[in-house]
Design an enzyme around this catalytic site. Structure first.
Site, PDB file in Angstrom:
ATOM      1  CE1 TYR A  72       1.803   6.935  -6.450  1.00 47.13           C
ATOM      2  CE2 TYR A  72      -0.212   6.905  -5.120  1.00 47.13           C
ATOM      3  CZ  TYR A  72       0.979   6.115  -5.745  1.00 47.13           C
ATOM      4  OH  TYR A  72       1.241   5.075  -5.469  1.00 47.13           O
TER       5      TYR A  72
ATOM      6  NE  ARG B 282      -4.026  10.974  -7.737  1.00 51.93           N
ATOM      7  CZ  ARG B 282      -5.140  11.097  -7.551  1.00 51.93           C
ATOM      8  NH1 ARG B 282      -5.733  11.820  -6.631  1.00 51.93           N
ATOM      9  NH2 ARG B 282      -5.800   9.842  -7.790  1.00 51.93           N
TER      10      ARG B 282
ATOM     11  CB  CYS C   6       0.478  29.398 -18.465  1.00 48.15           C
ATOM     12  SG  CYS C   6       1.442  30.791 -17.424  1.00 48.15           S
ATOM     13  CD  GLU C   7      -0.882  23.678 -20.025  1.00 52.97           C
ATOM     14  OE1 GLU C   7      -2.036  22.977 -20.251  1.00 52.97           O
ATOM     15  OE2 GLU C   7       0.316  23.780 -20.574  1.00 52.97           O
TER      16      GLU C   7
ATOM     17  N   PRO D 207       0.705  -1.383   0.174  1.00 44.62           N
ATOM     18  CG  PRO D 207       0.055  -0.950   2.328  1.00 44.62           C
ATOM     19  CD  PRO D 207       0.798  -1.859   1.337  1.00 44.62           C
ATOM     20  N   GLY D 208       0.453   2.218  -0.710  1.00 41.00           N
ATOM     21  CA  GLY D 208       1.255   3.578  -0.886  1.00 41.00           C
ATOM     22  C   GLY D 208       0.211   4.697  -0.320  1.00 41.00           C
ATOM     23  NE  ARG D 209      -4.448   5.922  -4.429  1.00 43.19           N
ATOM     24  CZ  ARG D 209      -4.082   6.589  -5.823  1.00 43.19           C
ATOM     25  NH1 ARG D 209      -4.393   7.865  -5.490  1.00 43.19           N
ATOM     26  NH2 ARG D 209      -3.628   6.084  -6.918  1.00 43.19           N
TER      27      ARG D 209
HETATM   28  C1  LIG Z   1       2.010   2.149  -7.583  1.00 40.80           C
HETATM   29  C2  LIG Z   1       2.478   0.621  -6.893  1.00 40.80           C
HETATM   30  C3  LIG Z   1       1.866   0.465  -5.603  1.00 40.80           C
HETATM   31  C4  LIG Z   1       1.260   1.307  -4.769  1.00 40.80           C
HETATM   32  O1  LIG Z   1      -0.134   1.821  -5.276  1.00 40.80           O
HETATM   33  P1  LIG Z   1      -1.092   2.372  -4.338  1.00 40.80           P
HETATM   34  O2  LIG Z   1      -2.325   2.593  -5.177  1.00 40.80           O
HETATM   35  O3  LIG Z   1      -0.278   3.718  -3.725  1.00 40.80           O
HETATM   36  O4  LIG Z   1      -1.273   1.469  -3.069  1.00 40.80           O
HETATM   37  C5  LIG Z   1       2.544  -0.797  -5.217  1.00 40.80           C
HETATM   38  N1  LIG Z   1       2.946  -1.624  -6.212  1.00 40.80           N
HETATM   39  C6  LIG Z   1       3.348  -1.565  -7.120  1.00 40.80           C
HETATM   40  C7  LIG Z   1       4.000  -2.403  -8.106  1.00 40.80           C
HETATM   41  C8  LIG Z   1       3.057  -0.151  -7.891  1.00 40.80           C
HETATM   42  O5  LIG Z   1       3.385   0.230  -9.094  1.00 40.80           O
END
Ligand SMILES: *Cc1c(COP(=O)(O)O)cnc(C)c1O
Length: 487
Positions: A436, A375, A406-407, A332-334
């Site tokens: 992100y 985004r 400027c967009e 998980p990132g987001r």
């Molecule tokens: C982008 C990515 C993640 C993280 O995705 P999230 O939507 O931020 O959880 C994990 N693994 C891989 C391989 C990715 O490319």
């Protein structure tokens, strides 16, 4: 495009809201799922985070600024580490890799390390952040569809825990660097499973037309395993990896991915006699950007994911009673970084534009935009925002929050209600910008990038400082003017 036409035309001639955006009962209300857990609004209307009023933050650090609730970030990380993984105790256990591409700096790498998570990187630069803070190498992974030889060498010299290989060229490259260094490279195989998730639905196909991974249906994933095994000593096959997409709200796509990975896992056990010790199901868990999103908690996700993995592994387990089951990892990132931060902006101009006969749109310009949050411009993402520096009892008005670039596509929040008396100098806060946004930020129009501020227990610290004009010009190589030379 959006169904503005389908919405309701509101008072004063300000246009139609999209259907998902209800007219607010109380425009000053904070929806808890959108905000870091230590954000509250005091009786005077000012937002505060971990005890610090945003008016103080604006005065002391300026705007625009990314503001992170450190405790919220750490709690989300811990919830994945503990609540998500607990149900996997009954399977073969699970590990959580924080996906650094969502947002990484040395402070955040330290938080992730201290909270006991592992770390995903996808470039030599992200790897350098891990190295800078002394992140234990065996807890770090490296991804990417085109890692350079220098990046592979950097990873292997560091003693990285896993390299997720993505092409036949790369299998050769990793093996060559490993033998040159006299080490064994631990590798996973990125498999394209034919499941593509898009927010509320997913599509399951055989073939996928994209740059990542080895196709399962096309037989490349099988061939990649054979190629890795054939490399002998230089590569160690850890397992299969898939990542099906992002901003996903239900686990059915993961079930199909797991089923397809287990199928290949079983073939490898049968044909090579290798019970791979790991299996990675990637990231992609969704968060709430607006009232239309209802994410599951890490605990709920863990329960559902452990159940589906257990179900999909049943046949393998029955057929191979002696075999060790693969330990599951997720990335998980987001879901960790996103909800823990908001962006604080100051309004510079408010302009009503007649968009069609008698219908107005109120454009609210802020001191940032697509340079700090691309985004919306990049994929039409929805955000929300709120008046942050004072109370207002004015009638809500539908607005579009735009940046200073400027967009004409430089939009921060496509549709939102703000009090109708907003004026230049007002502060607004956009939640859900922890992932992100800084990591995709840019210097378009030579705009210095905002700082990242971490707030905890009533204290604010800069964890990434604001860029200066000197920073912007630092890379330019000054050349003597031709005309001066001639003179
Ligand atoms: C982008 C990515 C993640 C993280 O995705 P999230 O939507 O931020 O959880 C994990 N693994 C891989 C391989 C990715 O490319």
């Amino acid at each position: 495009m959006r169904a503005h036409e389908a919405g309701i035309l509101h008072a004063e001639g300000y246009g139609a809201a999209p259907q998902w955006l209800p007219f607010p009962q109380d425009v000053m209300e904070l929806l808890p799922q959108l905000w870091p857990s230590n954000v509250v609004r005091d009786p005077s209307g000012v937002l505060s985070i971990a005890g610090v009023p945003v008016t103080d933050i604006a005065r002391d650090f300026g705007t625009a600024a990314y503001v992170v609730d450190e405790d919220d970030f750490r709690s989300r990380a811990r919830a994945f580490r503990d609540d998500f993984t607990a149900p996997f105790a009954a399977v073969a256990g699970a590990d959580v890799y924080y996906a650094g591409k969502a947002f990484l700096c040395t402070a955040v790498a330290r938080w992730v390390m201290e909270e006991g998570l592992n770390l995903d990187t996808c470039s030599g630069g992200e790897l350098a952040v891990a190295q800078r803070v002394g992140f234990p190498a065996e807890r770090v992974a490296l991804h990417g569809n085109n890692k350079s030889v220098a990046e592979l060498r950097q990873a292997l010299e560091y003693g990285i825990g896993r390299i997720v290989v993505d092409s036949f060229d790369e299998i050769d490259r990793v093996a060559a660097v490993a033998s040159e260094l006299g080490v064994t490279a631990p590798v996973m195989v990125r498999v394209t499973v034919g499941v593509e998730a898009h927010t509320h639905e997913f599509i399951a196909t055989a073939h996928e037309d994209q740059k990542f991974g080895f196709s399962l249906a096309g037989g490349q994933a099988r061939a990649a395993i054979d190629a890795i095994v054939a490399k002998g000593e230089s590569l160690r096959l850890l397992g299969l990896h898939s990542h099906i997409g992002s901003q996903i709200f239900d686990t059915s796509g993961f079930e199909i991915a797991a089923r397809r990975l287990v199928g290949l896992h079983t073939e490898v056990a049968d044909e090579h006699g290798i019970a791979m010790p790991e299996m990675d199901l990637g990231g992609g868990y969704g968060i709430a950007y607006t009232s239309e999103h209802e994410p599951l908690t890490p605990g709920q996700l863990g329960t559902q994911m452990a159940e589906l993995v257990d179900r999909e592994l049943k046949e393998f387990r029955d057929g191979h009673p002696q075999a060790v089951l693969p330990r599951i990892s997720i990335e998980p990132g987001r879901a960790i970084a996103g909800p823990s931060a908001f962006t604080l902006y100051e309004i510079g101009t408010v302009k009503d534009v007649e968009v069609s006969h008698g219908v107005l749109r109120s454009y609210v310009s802020v001191d940032g935009g697509m340079s700090d949050n691309v985004r919306t411009a990049l994929y039409g993402a929805d955000y929300s925002c709120t008046l942050a520096g004072r109370r207002s009892d004015a009638e809500p008005r539908l607005v579009r929050v735009v940046g200073r670039h400027c967009e004409s596509g430089d939009i921060v929040v496509m549709d939102e209600y703000l009090p109708g008396d907003i004026v230049p100098g007002d502060l607004i806060a956009v939640p859900g910008t922890g992932a992100y946004c800084r990591s995709l930020s840019n210097q378009y129009n030579h705009t210095p990038r905002p700082p990242v501020l971490a707030v905890r227990d009533g204290a604010t610290r800069v964890i990434v400082r604001r860029e200066t004009i000197d920073d912007l010009l630092a890379l330019d190589v000054d050349e003597p003017s031709l005309s001066q030379e001639v003179r």
